[in-house]
Write a protein that holds these residues in place. Structure first.
Motif, PDB file in Angstrom:
ATOM      1  N   VAL A 102      -6.129 129.014  44.187  1.00  0.00           N
ATOM      2  CA  VAL A 102      -6.663 127.861  45.100  1.00  0.00           C
ATOM      3  C   VAL A 102      -6.032 128.080  46.435  1.00  0.00           C
ATOM      4  N   LEU A 103      -4.954 128.897  46.563  1.00  0.00           N
ATOM      5  CA  LEU A 103      -4.521 129.036  48.004  1.00  0.00           C
ATOM      6  C   LEU A 103      -4.836 130.345  48.656  1.00  0.00           C
ATOM      7  N   ARG A 104      -5.243 131.172  47.737  1.00  0.00           N
ATOM      8  CA  ARG A 104      -4.849 132.571  48.604  1.00  0.00           C
ATOM      9  C   ARG A 104      -5.940 132.891  49.573  1.00  0.00           C
ATOM     10  N   GLU A 105      -7.102 132.296  49.821  1.00  0.00           N
ATOM     11  CA  GLU A 105      -7.897 132.367  51.175  1.00  0.00           C
ATOM     12  C   GLU A 105      -7.340 131.898  52.268  1.00  0.00           C
TER      13      GLU A 105
ATOM     14  N   ASP B  47     -15.657 135.612  47.826  1.00  0.00           N
ATOM     15  CA  ASP B  47     -15.088 135.140  48.872  1.00  0.00           C
ATOM     16  C   ASP B  47     -13.752 135.120  49.369  1.00  0.00           C
ATOM     17  N   PHE B  48     -13.049 135.511  48.385  1.00  0.00           N
ATOM     18  CA  PHE B  48     -11.657 135.815  48.691  1.00  0.00           C
ATOM     19  C   PHE B  48     -11.617 137.143  49.262  1.00  0.00           C
ATOM     20  N   LEU B  49     -12.648 138.258  48.788  1.00  0.00           N
ATOM     21  CA  LEU B  49     -12.271 139.482  49.225  1.00  0.00           C
ATOM     22  C   LEU B  49     -12.900 139.696  50.703  1.00  0.00           C
ATOM     23  N   ALA B  50     -13.923 138.621  51.140  1.00  0.00           N
ATOM     24  CA  ALA B  50     -14.206 138.559  52.511  1.00  0.00           C
ATOM     25  C   ALA B  50     -13.132 138.312  53.232  1.00  0.00           C
ATOM     26  N   ARG B  51     -12.519 137.318  52.814  1.00  0.00           N
ATOM     27  CA  ARG B  51     -11.184 136.981  53.585  1.00  0.00           C
ATOM     28  C   ARG B  51     -10.035 138.212  53.838  1.00  0.00           C
ATOM     29  N   PHE B  52      -9.946 138.691  52.680  1.00  0.00           N
ATOM     30  CA  PHE B  52      -9.000 139.828  52.589  1.00  0.00           C
ATOM     31  C   PHE B  52      -9.396 140.923  53.515  1.00  0.00           C
TER      32      PHE B  52
ATOM     33  N   ALA C 174      -8.744 154.536  53.375  1.00  0.00           N
ATOM     34  CA  ALA C 174      -9.230 154.628  52.057  1.00  0.00           C
ATOM     35  C   ALA C 174      -9.696 153.397  51.648  1.00  0.00           C
ATOM     36  N   LEU C 175      -8.584 152.363  51.937  1.00  0.00           N
ATOM     37  CA  LEU C 175      -9.279 150.850  51.608  1.00  0.00           C
ATOM     38  C   LEU C 175     -10.332 150.403  52.593  1.00  0.00           C
ATOM     39  N   MET C 176     -10.303 150.855  53.870  1.00  0.00           N
ATOM     40  CA  MET C 176     -11.269 150.423  54.850  1.00  0.00           C
ATOM     41  C   MET C 176     -12.709 150.916  54.226  1.00  0.00           C
ATOM     42  N   LEU C 177     -12.812 152.290  53.901  1.00  0.00           N
ATOM     43  CA  LEU C 177     -13.865 152.849  53.415  1.00  0.00           C
ATOM     44  C   LEU C 177     -14.411 152.027  52.164  1.00  0.00           C
ATOM     45  N   GLN C 178     -13.385 151.493  51.074  1.00  0.00           N
ATOM     46  CA  GLN C 178     -14.031 150.728  50.140  1.00  0.00           C
ATOM     47  C   GLN C 178     -14.673 149.521  50.336  1.00  0.00           C
ATOM     48  N   LEU C 179     -13.940 148.712  51.456  1.00  0.00           N
ATOM     49  CA  LEU C 179     -14.369 147.700  51.910  1.00  0.00           C
ATOM     50  C   LEU C 179     -15.885 147.733  52.564  1.00  0.00           C
ATOM     51  N   LEU C 180     -15.734 148.849  53.478  1.00  0.00           N
ATOM     52  CA  LEU C 180     -17.019 149.033  54.299  1.00  0.00           C
ATOM     53  C   LEU C 180     -18.437 149.368  53.253  1.00  0.00           C
ATOM     54  N   ILE C 181     -18.290 149.923  52.194  1.00  0.00           N
ATOM     55  CA  ILE C 181     -19.230 150.140  51.284  1.00  0.00           C
ATOM     56  C   ILE C 181     -19.569 149.119  50.244  1.00  0.00           C
ATOM     57  N   HIS C 182     -18.578 148.216  50.256  1.00  0.00           N
ATOM     58  CA  HIS C 182     -18.791 147.124  49.153  1.00  0.00           C
ATOM     59  C   HIS C 182     -20.268 146.548  49.186  1.00  0.00           C
ATOM     60  N   GLU C 183     -20.749 146.242  48.078  1.00  0.00           N
ATOM     61  CA  GLU C 183     -22.015 145.785  47.903  1.00  0.00           C
ATOM     62  C   GLU C 183     -22.144 144.416  48.688  1.00  0.00           C
TER      63      GLU C 183
ATOM     64  N   ASP D 105     -20.821 140.622  53.739  1.00  0.00           N
ATOM     65  CA  ASP D 105     -19.953 139.759  54.329  1.00  0.00           C
ATOM     66  C   ASP D 105     -18.668 140.640  54.473  1.00  0.00           C
ATOM     67  N   ILE D 106     -18.419 141.178  53.177  1.00  0.00           N
ATOM     68  CA  ILE D 106     -16.877 141.709  53.111  1.00  0.00           C
ATOM     69  C   ILE D 106     -17.078 143.062  53.893  1.00  0.00           C
ATOM     70  N   SER D 107     -18.308 143.773  53.809  1.00  0.00           N
ATOM     71  CA  SER D 107     -18.375 145.071  54.729  1.00  0.00           C
ATOM     72  C   SER D 107     -18.283 144.618  56.285  1.00  0.00           C
ATOM     73  N   SER D 108     -18.903 143.710  56.520  1.00  0.00           N
ATOM     74  CA  SER D 108     -19.170 143.296  57.942  1.00  0.00           C
ATOM     75  C   SER D 108     -17.762 143.134  58.392  1.00  0.00           C
TER      76      SER D 108
END
Length: 935
Positions: A219-222, A267-272, A311-320, A323-326
Motif C-alpha cells: 500500500v506504500l510502494r507507489e 500501476d506500481f511498475l509504471a511508477r517504478f 537491460a532493465l531499461m529495455l525490459q521496461l521499454l518493451i513492456h506490453e 504507460d510503463i514503456s512511455s
C-alpha cells in the motif's frame, strides 16, 4: 451582505451584534441565494487581512489554532474538502505572517498535533498547501511574490526545516504499518520538499532505508517510488549523485525489484519505470558533467553504472503496458545520445527491435471510434518516433537495414500476416522519410545504397498487392507512404497506373470506410499535384472515373454521397490541376473546364430558385449550404491557376466570368444571407487573382448588395475584399472607392454605435475586430497612394474620419489597432503635412496628432515594451517635426509641453532629442521619457 450583521464579527462587538451575526449566518447557510451573496462579497473583497488591527489578526491566529485543537477531539473528522480548504487558509496566513508576526508557526502547529492521526493529517495538508504557495510552478507569481517566497524558504531552511524533517521521520516510523493513508501523505510531502531543502537531511541511511522498506509494503510502494524519484532528481554533485543512485540500485536489485517479469501490478511498475528513468537520466547528466570537467576516471564509472541499467531499461521499454514503456523513453532517448559517442551495436539493435515492437497496434484498438485510450496510444507513438529519429542519428545504416529486413519479410507473406504487423512494417518505411531526412524529398538520388534500399521497398509496396489488405489502418498507411515518397514515381513511372487505380477504386475513394475515403481524397490531390508532369497520359481517364464523385448532392435527393463536401473540394481541386497542367491545347483545356463547371452552374440556378420559394427554415438552410458548396467547388478549381496569365493561356477566363454572373444573384437573396454572402465573397477573392481587371465591372453591384443589412461579422469579412481590390488596382478603382467610401463608413459606424449589454463579451469582441478592420481599410487606402479618396469626401467627413483614427490611437486599449492608427497618421502627415494638404490639416496636426503621440504612451494600457507601437508613434512625431521644422519644436516648447506641466529642463532635453538623427537612440530616449512621465 448585511453590513450591520457583519459588525458582530468584531471581537469588541456587544452581545446583541454577535447574536445578530450568528443568526444572519445561520440563515445564510439554508438560503438558496447564499452562494450569490458570498460570491458578491468575494468579488467586492470588502475586508482585507492587512487592513485588520493587530488584535483582530491575533484573534484569527488563535481561532485557527483553536480549530486545529478541536479537530483532534471531534468524534468524526471533517470532510476532506473542508480539511483541504482549512489547509489553504493556514498556508495563506503562513505566507503573510511567517516572516514578521508568526515565526513559530510550525512549532505552534506541531505542539498541538503531536502524533495524533487527525492532527498529523491536517499538518501534512498544511505543508502541501504551503509548498503549493511557495514552489508550485503551475501557480503564476508576481516578481514581488517570488522574492517573498525565496525569503520564506531561506528563513525556513535556517530556522525549522531540520525540525520538520524530524517530524516526517517520526510520522513515517509511527504510522508505516498502521495508517497507510497518513504515511502516503507524508511521503508526498517529503517528495515535494526535497527539491528545495538540504538533500543530506533525506539522503541518509536512516531515511533512505525507511523509504526502501516502504518499497516492500504494497500500500506504500507507489508513493515510496515517487518519493525516491524526487530524491534522485534533486540537483547535486555528479559523483555524489552517482553514488546515491548506485546505492539505491544495489538495494532495489538485491530486493528483487529488477525482476519485473515477476511483477503483476502495472500501476506500481509504471511508477517504478519512472524511478528507473530518473535514475538513468541522472547518471547520464552526471556522466556529461564529468566528461565536461575532464574527470575521466569517474566518467568511466558513471558510464559503467549506466550500462548496467540498460537491460532493465529495455525490459521496461518493451513492456506490453504502454504507460510503463512511455515512462522509460526519456532515459532511452538520452542513452542513444551517449551511443553516438560510444559504439554498442548490439544495444542499438535491441532498442530498435523494442521500438518496432511497441509501435504495433494491439487487438483492442478501436479504429472506427477512437477514444481516450486510442488518443494516448497515438501520443505514445509520437514519443517512439523521437526514439527512432535518435536511432537514425546514431546509426542510420543499422536503422535502414533493420527496417528493410522487417518490411521485406512482412510483405512477402502479407496475406497471412496480422494487420498490426503489416501496418507497422509500412509505417516504419513511412517513418524513415523523416528519420533519414533529405532536401526536397530526394530520397532516390545521392547515397546509392540508401536510395537503392528505399527504391526496393517502395517497389515491393506498390507491386505486392498489399493495398488490397482488408484493414483500414493498412490501407491508410499504404496511401500515406506512396504520397510521402512521390519522388519514387519519377524514377519508376511505370508504377503510376496501378497506384492511380488503387486511389480510384474500392481501395481508396470508394472504400467502405468514410474515414479512408476522406483521407484518400486529400492524399489523391497531393499525389496528382506532386506528379503533374507524369499525369498527362491518364488525365481524361481520371476525369471520367471521378465524374460521379463531383456531383453536387442537393438535400432533396436523399442520396448519401461517398464523399463529404469538404472531401469533394479536394477532388475539384485535383480536376482543376489535371486540366490546367495538362499538355492539351487551350481549346481542349477550355472545353474540359467548362464540362467541369457547367453542371455546378446549372444546379446553382435551380437551387437558388428553390431557395427563394422555400418556406421551411431547415430546408432553406440545407439549400443555402448546397449553394455555398457549389460556389466553393468552383472556387477550388481555380487554385490550379497562379494568376491571370495562366487563366488566359488556358482560355478559361470566359467560363469563370460565366460562373461569376451565375453566382452574383445569390447576393440579392433575402434568405440565408450570411452563408450565401460568405461563399460569393470567397469566390470574388479568387477571381481578383485569376481574372484581375476583368472582375472590376462586377464589384460595385456586389458591394452594394453586401453592404445591405450588415452585421459586424459581414463587414469584417467584406473589408478584406475591398482592401484586396484597393491594393491590387489602386488608381483604377479610385472612382469606385470614392463612391462607396462613405456608405461603407456609415455601415461600420452604425454597427459600432449599436448599444450592447455591458457584459456581452462576444459583442465587445466583434466590435473590436470590426474596429481593427476599419483601421486596416484606412491603412490600405492611405498606403496605396489613394489618400485623395479620403480628401474628396468633404471637410466634415474628413474630420470625422481623422477623429476616429485619433481615438483608435489614444482611447482604445487595443495595441493592434493603435499600431495601425499611428501608421495611418504617419502616412497622412507625410502626404498632407506640406502646403498642398487639405485646408485645416496643419491645425489638426497640432491640436490632435502631436498630442496623440504623447497621450497614447502615457496611458496605463499602453505597453512601452512593445517597441513597434512606440516606434510608430515616434515615427509620426518625427514626420511632423521634419515637415513643420522649427515651427513644430516651437509649438512643443512654448505651448503643448508646458500645458502638461512638464519641467522646462525636461522640455529642452526632449526637443533636443527629437532632433537626434539616430532613430534607435531617439526611440530608447522616448521609452525612458514616457516611463518617467507615466502616472
Amino acid at each position: 451582505m448585511d453590513e450591520q450583521a457583519l459588525l458582530g464579527l468584531n471581537p469588541n462587538a456587544d452581545s446583541d451584534f454577535r447574536q445578530r451575526a450568528l443568526a444572519y449566518f445561520e440563515q445564510l447557510k439554508i438560503s438558496p441565494d447564499a452562494w450569490q451573496v458570498c460570491a458578491e462579497a468575494l468579488a467586492q473583497r470588502t475586508y482585507r487581512y492587512s487592513e485588520l488591527t493587530t488584535v483582530q489578526q491575533q484573534l484569527i491566529r488563535e481561532t485557527l489554532i483553536s480549530w486545529l485543537q478541536a479537530q483532534m477531539l471531534n468524534p468524526q473528522p471533517e470532510k476532506t474538502f473542508i480539511r483541504n480548504k482549512a489547509a489553504q487558509v493556514f498556508a495563506l496566513l503562513f505566507v503573510t505572517e511567517y516572516l514578521t508576526k508568526w515565526p513559530k508557526f510550525f512549532f505552534d502547529i506541531l505542539s498541538v498535533v503531536d502524533l495524533n492521526p487527525r492532527g498529523v493529517d491536517l499538518y501534512l495538508r498544511i505543508l502541501m498547501a504551503i509548498d503549493s504557495e511557495l514552489v508550485d510552478r503551475d501557480v503564476v507569481h508576481t516578481s514581488e511574490e517570488a522574492r517573498r517566497n525565496t525569503l520564506i524558504k531561506d528563513t525556513m531552511r535556517e530556522q525549522c526545516i531540520p525540525n520538520l524533517v524530524e517530524s516526517w521521520y517520526q510520522i513515517l516510523q509511527n504510522y508505516q504499518y498502521t495508517n497507510s493513508e497518513v504515511t502516503c501523505q507524508c511521503l508526498e510531502v517529503v517528495g515535494a520538499y526535497v527539491s528545495w531543502i538540504d538533500l543530506s537531511l533525506i539522503a541518509n541511511d536512516r531515511f533512505i532505508n525507511m523509504l526502501l522498506g516502504h518499497m516492500s509494503i504494497e500500500v506504500l510502494r507507489e508513493e515510496a517510488c515517487d518519493c525516491l524519484f524526487e530524491v534522485v532528481n534533486k540537483g547535486m554533485d555528479p559523483v555524489d549523485k552517482m553514488k546515491l543512485v548506485e546505492s539505491l540500485c544495489q538495494v532495489l536489485q538485491s530486493a528483487g525489484f529488477f525482476s519485473i517479469d515477476q511483477e503483476e501490478d502495472v500501476d506500481f511498475l509504471a511508477r517504478f519505470s519512472k524511478l528507473v528513468n530518473g535514475m538513468g537520466q541522472s547518471l547520464i547528466v552526471s556522466w556529461s558533467k564529468l566528461i565536461k570537467n575532464g574527470d575521466i576516471k569517474n566518467a568511466q564509472e558513471a558510464l559503467q553504472a549506466i550500462e548496467t541499467k540498460v537491460a532493465l531499461m529495455l525490459q521496461l521499454l518493451i513492456h506490453e503496458d504502454d504507460d510503463i514503456s512511455s515512462n522509460i523513453i526519456g532515459f532511452c532517448y538520452d542513452y542513444l545520445h551517449i551511443l553516438k559517442q560510444v559504439s554498442f551495436c548490439f544495444i542499438l539493435f535491441a532498442i530498435m527491435l523494442a521500438v518496432m515492437k511497441k509501435l504495433t497496434y494491439d487487438e483492442e484498438y478501436n479504429f472506427e471510434n477512437e477514444g481516450e485510450d486510442e488518443a494516448m496510444f497515438v501520443e505514445y507513438r509520437k514519443q517512439l518516433k523521437l526514439l527512432l529519429d535518435r536511432l537514425a542519428q546514431v546509426s542510420p545504416e543499422l536503422l535502414l537495414a533493420s527496417v528493410r529486413r522487417v518490411f521485406s519479410s512482412t510483405l512477402q507473406n502479407w496475406q497471412t500476416t496480422r494487420f498490426m504487423e503489416v501496418e507497422v512494417a509500412i509505417r516504419l518505411l513511412y517513418m524513415l522519410a523523416e528519420a533519414l531526412p533529405v532536401s526536397h524529398g530526394a530520397h532516390f538520388s545521392g547515397d546509392v545504397s540508401k536510395a537503392s534500399a528505399l527504391q526496393d521497398m517502395m517497389r515491393t509496396l506498390v507491386t505486392s498487392g498489399v493495398s488490397s489488405y482488408q484493414h483500414t489502418s493498412v490501407t491508410l498507411e499504404f496511401f500515406e507512404t506512396v504520397v510521402r515518397y512521390e519522388k519514387f514515381f519519377t524514377v519508376e513511372p511505370q508504377h503510376i497506373p496501378c497506384v492511380l487505380m488503387a486511389f480510384l477504386d474500392h481501395r481508396g475513394l470508394r472504400h467502405s470506410s468514410a474515414k479512408v475515403r476522406s483521407r484518400t481524397a486529400y492524399l489523391f490531390s497531393r499525389f496528382v499535384k506532386s506528379l503533374n508532369k507524369q499525369m498527362n497520359p491518364f488525365i481524361e481517364d481520371i476525369l471520367n472515373r471521378i465524374q460521379d464523385l463531383l456531383e453536387l448532392s442537393p438535400p432533396e435527393n436523399g442520396h448519401q454521397s461517398l464523399l463529404s463536401s469538404d472531401d469533394q473540394l479536394f477532388i475539384y481541386e485535383t480536376a482543376g490541376v489535371l486540366i490546367v497542367n495538362s499538355e492539351y491545347p487551350a481549346e481542349r483545356k477550355q472545353a474540359l473546364m467548362r464540362n467541369l463547371l457547367t453542371p455546378l452552374m446549372e444546379k446553382f440556378k435551380i437551387l437558388l430558385e428553390k431557395l427563394m420559394l422555400a418556406q421551411d427554415e431547415e430546408r432553406q438552410a440545407s439549400l443555402a449550404d448546397c449553394l455555398n458548396h457549389a460556389v466553393g467547388f468552383a472556387s477550388r478549381t481555380s487554385k490550379a491557376f497562379s494568376n491571370k496569365q495562366t487563366v488566359k493561356q488556358c482560355g478559361c477566363s470566359e467560363v469563370y466570368l460565366d460562373c461569376l454572373q451565375t453566382f452574383l444573384p445569390a447576393l440579392s437573396c433575402p434568405l440565408q444571407k450570411d452563408i450565401l454572402r460568405s461563399g460569393v465573397r470567397t469566390f470574388l477573392h479568387r477571381m481578383i487573382i485569376c481574372l484581375e481587371e476583368e472582375v472590376l465591372p462586377f464589384i460595385p453591384s456586389a458591394s452594394e448588395h453586401m453592404l445591405k443589412d450588415c452585421e459586424a461579422k459581414d463587414l469584417q469579412e467584406f473589408i478584406p475584399l475591398i482592401n484586396q481590390i484597393t491594393a491590387k488596382f489602386k488608381i483604377q478603382v479610385s472612382p469606385f472607392l470614392q463612391q462607396m467610401f462613405m456608405p461603407l463608413l456609415h455601415a461600420i459606424f452604425e454597427v459600432l454605435l449599436r448599444p450592447a449589454e455591458e457584459n456581452d463579451q462576444s459583442a465587445a469582441l466583434e466590435k473590436q475586430m470590426l474596429r481593427r478592420s476599419y483601421f486596416a481599410f484606412l491603412q490600405t487606402v492611405t498606403g496605396s497612394g489613394m489618400s485623395e479618396v479620403i480628401a474628396n469626401q468633404g471637410a466634415e467627413n474628413v474630420e470625422r474620419v481623422l477623429v476616429t483614427v485619433i481615438q483608435g490611437a489614444v482611447e482604445y486599449p487595443d495595441p493592434i489597432a493603435q499600431k495601425t492608427c499611428f501608421i495611418i497618421l504617419s502616412k497622412l502627415v507625410e502626404l498632407w503635412g506640406g502646403k498642398d494638404g487639405p485646408v485645416g490639416f496643419a491645425d489638426f496636426v497640432y491640436k490632435h496628432i502631436v498630442p496623440a503621440c504623447f497621450l497614447a504612451p502615457l496611458k496605463q494600457t499602453f505597453d512601452l515594451a512593445d517597441a513597434q507601437t512606440v516606434l510608430e508613434s515616434l515615427f509620426t512625431l518625427c514626420i511632423s517635426f521634419n515637415l513643420q521644422g522649427p515651427e513644430c519644436v516651437q509649438y512643443l516648447q512654448q505651448e503643448y509641453l508646458p500645458s502638461l506641466q512638464v519641467a522646462p529642463e525636461i522640455i529642452q532635453e526632449f526637443c533636443q532629442a527629437l532632433q537626434q538623427p539616430d532613430a534607435k537612440v531617439l526611440k530608447n530616449y522616448l521609452k525612458v521619457f514616457f516611463q518617467r512621465a507615466k502616472p
